[in-house]
Design a protein around this motif. Sequence first.
Motif, mmCIF file in Angstrom:
data_model
loop_
_atom_site.group_PDB
_atom_site.id
_atom_site.type_symbol
_atom_site.label_atom_id
_atom_site.label_comp_id
_atom_site.label_asym_id
_atom_site.label_seq_id
_atom_site.Cartn_x
_atom_site.Cartn_y
_atom_site.Cartn_z
ATOM 1 N N ARG A 272 5.611 6.961 1.014
ATOM 2 C CA ARG A 272 6.023 5.857 1.869
ATOM 3 C C ARG A 272 5.198 4.639 1.509
ATOM 4 O O ARG A 272 3.974 4.641 1.650
ATOM 5 N N LEU A 273 5.876 3.612 1.056
ATOM 6 C CA LEU A 273 5.220 2.355 0.747
ATOM 7 C C LEU A 273 5.271 1.447 1.974
ATOM 8 O O LEU A 273 6.265 1.430 2.707
ATOM 9 N N SER A 274 4.204 0.695 2.157
ATOM 10 C CA SER A 274 4.146 -0.292 3.221
ATOM 11 C C SER A 274 3.833 -1.649 2.626
ATOM 12 O O SER A 274 3.143 -1.750 1.611
ATOM 13 N N CYS A 275 4.319 -2.676 3.271
ATOM 14 C CA CYS A 275 4.044 -4.045 2.842
ATOM 15 C C CYS A 275 3.725 -4.852 4.085
ATOM 16 O O CYS A 275 4.601 -5.078 4.939
ATOM 17 N N ALA A 276 2.471 -5.276 4.177
ATOM 18 C CA ALA A 276 2.034 -6.089 5.296
ATOM 19 C C ALA A 276 2.148 -7.557 4.925
ATOM 20 O O ALA A 276 1.678 -7.977 3.862
ATOM 21 N N ALA A 277 2.762 -8.319 5.801
ATOM 22 C CA ALA A 277 2.979 -9.741 5.536
ATOM 23 C C ALA A 277 2.137 -10.594 6.473
ATOM 24 O O ALA A 277 2.018 -10.286 7.664
ATOM 25 N N ALA A 278 1.575 -11.636 5.916
ATOM 26 C CA ALA A 278 0.843 -12.618 6.716
ATOM 27 C C ALA A 278 1.669 -13.894 6.764
ATOM 28 O O ALA A 278 2.095 -14.395 5.732
ATOM 29 N N GLY A 279 1.904 -14.362 7.948
ATOM 30 C CA GLY A 279 2.721 -15.561 8.088
ATOM 31 C C GLY A 279 3.479 -15.512 9.396
ATOM 32 O O GLY A 279 3.936 -14.454 9.820
ATOM 33 N N ARG A 280 3.629 -16.628 10.016
ATOM 34 C CA ARG A 280 4.224 -16.669 11.346
ATOM 35 C C ARG A 280 5.725 -16.444 11.331
ATOM 36 O O ARG A 280 6.298 -16.124 12.365
ATOM 37 N N THR A 281 6.353 -16.637 10.172
ATOM 38 C CA THR A 281 7.810 -16.609 10.137
ATOM 39 C C THR A 281 8.346 -15.364 9.454
ATOM 40 O O THR A 281 9.465 -15.367 8.958
ATOM 41 N N SER B 139 0.855 -1.180 0.000
ATOM 42 C CA SER B 139 0.000 0.000 0.000
ATOM 43 C C SER B 139 0.893 1.232 0.000
ATOM 44 O O SER B 139 2.091 1.147 0.283
ATOM 45 N N GLY B 140 0.277 2.381 -0.326
ATOM 46 C CA GLY B 140 1.003 3.644 -0.234
ATOM 47 C C GLY B 140 1.438 4.249 -1.547
ATOM 48 O O GLY B 140 1.999 5.349 -1.569
ATOM 49 N N GLY B 141 1.190 3.563 -2.652
ATOM 50 C CA GLY B 141 1.549 4.135 -3.936
ATOM 51 C C GLY B 141 0.633 5.292 -4.297
ATOM 52 O O GLY B 141 -0.350 5.575 -3.610
ATOM 53 N N GLY B 142 0.964 5.969 -5.389
ATOM 54 C CA GLY B 142 0.131 7.070 -5.836
ATOM 55 C C GLY B 142 0.859 7.986 -6.782
ATOM 56 O O GLY B 142 1.917 7.637 -7.318
#
Length: 122
Positions: A19-28, A7-10
């Motif tokens: 500022r770009l953000s990258c949310a990760a799903a995963g325990r590791t 997220s955060g593009g434009g």
Amino acid sequence: QVQLVESGGGLVQAGGSLRLSCAAAGRTFSSYDMGWFRQAPGKERELVAGISWSGGSTYYADSVKGRFTISRDNAKNTVYLQMNSLKPEDTAVYYCAASPTGGLGPEGADYWGQGTQVTVSS
């Protein structure tokens, strides 16, 4: 397995910041090296910045050194790319990427986000 959502593009004027953000799903997440790639129309994919699992080591392409900063918050499973002094040549789709330690480099990564468009107007 790691799922990545950017997220955060434009659209921003030259000289501006995003500022770009990258949310990760995963325990590791905290065991993965993370990176940001970009691809502009008609150009090859480029590794822009990378960060080790601990945050102790970073890499930047020469084209963005001094302007971009990669960081991560392992408690929030998130990696960031602060982009300052943006130039029209920074226009591209930016992809978040992840690999187990040592597996991320200019040649690619194991897991990819869907990409977010960054457009810098002159």
